[in-house]
Motif scaffolding. Structure first.
Motif, mmCIF file in Angstrom:
data_model
loop_
_atom_site.group_PDB
_atom_site.id
_atom_site.type_symbol
_atom_site.label_atom_id
_atom_site.label_comp_id
_atom_site.label_asym_id
_atom_site.label_seq_id
_atom_site.Cartn_x
_atom_site.Cartn_y
_atom_site.Cartn_z
ATOM 1 N N THR A 1 0.424 6.619 -1.467
ATOM 2 C CA THR A 1 -0.564 5.583 -1.159
ATOM 3 C C THR A 1 -1.846 5.866 -1.940
ATOM 4 O O THR A 1 -2.046 6.967 -2.445
ATOM 5 C CB THR A 1 -0.891 5.549 0.348
ATOM 6 N N GLY A 2 -2.704 4.859 -2.029
ATOM 7 C CA GLY A 2 -4.006 5.053 -2.667
ATOM 8 C C GLY A 2 -4.020 4.664 -4.125
ATOM 9 O O GLY A 2 -3.031 4.196 -4.691
ATOM 10 N N ALA B 1 -3.999 13.427 -2.393
ATOM 11 C CA ALA B 1 -3.568 12.182 -1.750
ATOM 12 C C ALA B 1 -2.464 12.331 -0.707
ATOM 13 O O ALA B 1 -2.024 11.327 -0.151
ATOM 14 C CB ALA B 1 -3.104 11.198 -2.827
ATOM 15 N N GLY B 2 -1.988 13.533 -0.451
ATOM 16 C CA GLY B 2 -0.931 13.691 0.545
ATOM 17 C C GLY B 2 0.450 13.592 -0.077
ATOM 18 O O GLY B 2 0.764 14.306 -1.025
ATOM 19 N N GLU B 3 1.276 12.700 0.440
ATOM 20 C CA GLU B 3 2.658 12.585 -0.033
ATOM 21 C C GLU B 3 2.711 12.046 -1.469
ATOM 22 O O GLU B 3 1.864 11.267 -1.899
ATOM 23 C CB GLU B 3 3.466 11.685 0.896
ATOM 24 N N VAL B 4 3.778 12.472 -2.163
ATOM 25 C CA VAL B 4 3.913 12.180 -3.598
ATOM 26 C C VAL B 4 5.259 11.522 -3.867
ATOM 27 O O VAL B 4 6.266 11.850 -3.237
ATOM 28 C CB VAL B 4 3.799 13.485 -4.413
ATOM 29 N N LEU B 5 5.278 10.577 -4.802
ATOM 30 C CA LEU B 5 6.506 9.936 -5.266
ATOM 31 C C LEU B 5 6.770 10.358 -6.707
ATOM 32 O O LEU B 5 5.883 10.266 -7.558
ATOM 33 C CB LEU B 5 6.364 8.410 -5.185
ATOM 34 N N VAL B 6 7.981 10.852 -6.957
ATOM 35 C CA VAL B 6 8.404 11.190 -8.324
ATOM 36 C C VAL B 6 9.345 10.083 -8.793
ATOM 37 O O VAL B 6 10.328 9.772 -8.114
ATOM 38 C CB VAL B 6 9.105 12.559 -8.379
ATOM 39 N N GLU B 7 9.044 9.497 -9.943
ATOM 40 C CA GLU B 7 9.747 8.308 -10.403
ATOM 41 C C GLU B 7 10.183 8.491 -11.853
ATOM 42 O O GLU B 7 9.429 9.032 -12.673
ATOM 43 C CB GLU B 7 8.795 7.109 -10.278
ATOM 44 N N GLY C 1 13.558 6.868 -8.025
ATOM 45 C CA GLY C 1 12.568 7.851 -7.625
ATOM 46 C C GLY C 1 12.971 8.564 -6.351
ATOM 47 O O GLY C 1 13.950 8.211 -5.696
ATOM 48 N N TYR C 2 12.208 9.580 -5.997
ATOM 49 C CA TYR C 2 12.449 10.297 -4.748
ATOM 50 C C TYR C 2 11.124 10.844 -4.223
ATOM 51 O O TYR C 2 10.141 10.960 -4.953
ATOM 52 C CB TYR C 2 13.463 11.421 -4.931
ATOM 53 N N LEU C 3 11.120 11.186 -2.943
ATOM 54 C CA LEU C 3 9.938 11.698 -2.266
ATOM 55 C C LEU C 3 10.136 13.188 -2.029
ATOM 56 O O LEU C 3 10.899 13.575 -1.143
ATOM 57 C CB LEU C 3 9.751 10.959 -0.941
ATOM 58 N N PRO C 4 9.519 14.055 -2.826
ATOM 59 C CA PRO C 4 9.729 15.501 -2.651
ATOM 60 C C PRO C 4 9.149 15.993 -1.327
ATOM 61 O O PRO C 4 8.008 15.693 -1.000
ATOM 62 C CB PRO C 4 8.998 16.112 -3.850
ATOM 63 N N ALA D 1 0.821 -1.216 0.000
ATOM 64 C CA ALA D 1 0.000 0.000 0.000
ATOM 65 C C ALA D 1 0.849 1.258 0.000
ATOM 66 O O ALA D 1 0.394 2.317 -0.441
ATOM 67 C CB ALA D 1 -0.926 0.002 1.215
ATOM 68 N N ASP D 2 2.089 1.158 0.465
ATOM 69 C CA ASP D 2 3.000 2.306 0.544
ATOM 70 C C ASP D 2 4.083 2.124 -0.516
ATOM 71 O O ASP D 2 4.960 1.269 -0.384
ATOM 72 C CB ASP D 2 3.619 2.368 1.950
ATOM 73 N N ARG D 3 4.044 2.933 -1.577
ATOM 74 C CA ARG D 3 4.956 2.734 -2.703
ATOM 75 C C ARG D 3 6.419 2.950 -2.319
ATOM 76 O O ARG D 3 7.308 2.317 -2.890
ATOM 77 C CB ARG D 3 4.558 3.656 -3.854
ATOM 78 N N VAL D 4 6.681 3.827 -1.372
ATOM 79 C CA VAL D 4 8.059 4.058 -0.934
ATOM 80 C C VAL D 4 8.552 2.861 -0.128
ATOM 81 O O VAL D 4 9.675 2.368 -0.339
ATOM 82 C CB VAL D 4 8.166 5.357 -0.119
ATOM 83 N N LEU D 5 7.732 2.383 0.784
ATOM 84 C CA LEU D 5 8.091 1.199 1.568
ATOM 85 C C LEU D 5 8.280 -0.009 0.653
ATOM 86 O O LEU D 5 9.208 -0.815 0.845
ATOM 87 C CB LEU D 5 6.997 0.923 2.602
#
Length: 304
Positions: free
Chosen positions: A137-138, A162-168, A110-113, A91-95
Motif C-alpha cells: 500500500t502507499g 511501508a510494511g508489507e511488500v509485493l515482489v512482481e 507476483g508474490y507476497l514475501p 489502495a491494496d495492490r494484492v487485493l
C-alpha cells in the motif's frame, strides 16, 4: 443566489499540492467559494465553523483518501471521488491483483514475501530476475532488483518504510498511460522510465503514444472496462504494458490522479483538448447538484 462553500481537502505533505490548490481555486472562481482545508483531526470542526456545503477530495494517497471519503459520508457532506470500496481495492495492490484476476484481467505475476529477508530464497526459488519490489500500500515508488542481493536489500528497505511488500515479475514492453474522464478515454501517452547518474528516477512522457493504432485502441478499451468496473465517473489514470507477444498487463490504476496541470493526467488531458479549467468546473458542477447539508445535522453527528 447563494454560492456554495466548497472545501478543497488536501494532504499538506504531498509535493506540489499548494500549486494544485491555487490552480483549482482559480478555475472554480465564480462557481463557488473554495476553501482549502488540510486533512487532520481538526477537519470536522472546520467544516462546521466554515459552513462547508460540499468538498473536493484532492488527496492522492488512496488509503487516506478513503478515510476522508468515509468521514465526509458520516458528516453527510457531498464529496468528489470514487466510491470508498473502489478506493480500498486500488489502495491494496494484492487485493487489486486478486480483483482483476476474477475479471480475467492480467497483471504481472507476483508474490507476497512473508519470511525474514535472510530466508527469502525459500519463497523466491525459481521466480527469476529481474523483479519489481513494491509496497503493498502507499505511494512508495517501485524499485527493480536484478539479483538476490539487491532483492534482499530492497525488500528490507520497503518493509521498514511501508510494511508489507509485493515482489512482481518485471514485464518488458511498451508502457502506456491512458487518461479517462467520465469513464471515457481522453487520450494516451507512452511512458519511459529510467534513472539518472545519482539513481533518482526519471520519467519521459511521449504524447501521443508511439505504438500502432490498433494496439493502442485495445489498451484504451481495456482502460474503459476498468473505469466501468470501478464506477469511475471523474478523473482516472490507467497504466498498462504491451509486451513483445502483444499481451497486455495492467501495471497501475489511479482513481484519484493529481489534477496539477503538469502532472501526468493533466499533461495528457490538455494535449487531447480537456483543460484543467473544464475538469475543475465540472467537479464543482457535480457538487452543485447535491442539496446543501444542514449544519444542524452535522452538529448532531459531532455531539454523538
Amino acid at each position: 443566489m447563494h454560492q456554495q462553500n466548497v472545501a478543497l481537502l488536501f494532504n499538506p505533505s504531498e509535493p506540489g499540492i499548494q500549486e494544485t490548490l491555487a490552480q483549482f481555486a482559480s478555475h472554480a472562481r465564480g462557481e463557488c467559494v473554495c476553501l482549502p482545508l488540510p486533512v487532520d483531526r481538526h477537519l470536522p470542526g472546520r467544516v462546521e465553523e466554515l459552513s462547508i456545503d460540499a468538498a473536493v477530495n484532492l488527496v492522492a494517497d488512496l488509503d487516506l483518501a478513503s478515510e476522508v471519503a468515509a468521514l465526509c459520508h458520516l458528516m453527510d457532506l457531498p464529496v468528489t471521488g470514487p466510491t470508498r470500496q473502489a478506493q480500498q481495492i486500488c489502495a491494496d495492490r494484492v487485493l487489486l491483483k486478486d480483483f482483476l484476476a476474477i475479471h480475467n484481467l492480467a497483471t504481472p505475476a507476483g508474490y507476497l514475501p512473508r519470511n525474514p529477508v535472510e530466508n527469502l530464497a525459500q519463497e523466491h526459488r525459481n521466480f527469476g530476475f529481474p523483479v519489481r519490489v513494491l509496497a503493498r500500500t502507499g505511494l512508495r515508488p517501485a524499485t527493480v532488483a536484478r539479483n538476490f542481493e539487491e532483492l534482499q536489500a530492497q525488500v528490507l528497505s520497503a518493509r521498514c518504510e511501508a510494511g508489507e511488500v509485493l515482489v512482481e515479475r518485471l514485464v518488458t514492453g511498451t508502457v502506456v498511460s491512458t487518461a479517462l474522464w467520465r469513464g471515457k478515454t481522453v487520450g494516451s501517452a507512452e511512458v519511459q522510465s529510467s534513472v539518472d547518474a545519482s539513481g533518482a528516477p526519471l520519467e519521459e512522457v511521449h504524447i501521443p503514444a508511439r505504438i500502432p493504432a490498433t494496439g493502442l485502441r485495445t489498451m484504451e478499451r481495456l482502460a474503459e472496462r476498468l473505469a466501468e468496473l470501478f464506477h469511475a465517473h471523474q478523473a482516472m489514470l490507467v497504466t498498462s504494458i504491451r509486451n513483445e507477444h502483444q499481451e497486455e498487463f495492467i501495471l497501475d490504476i489511479d482513481l484519484m490522479p493529481s489534477l496539477h496541470r503538469h502532472a501526468r493526467f493533466g499533461r495528457i488531458a490538455s494535449a487531447f483538448g480537456l483543460s484543467q479549467r473544464e475538469c475543475a468546473r465540472s467537479l464543482v458542477g457535480d457538487l452543485r447538484s447535491h442539496r446543501p447539508v444542514s449544519l444542524a445535522t452535522r452538529s448532531a453527528w459531532m455531539c454523538g
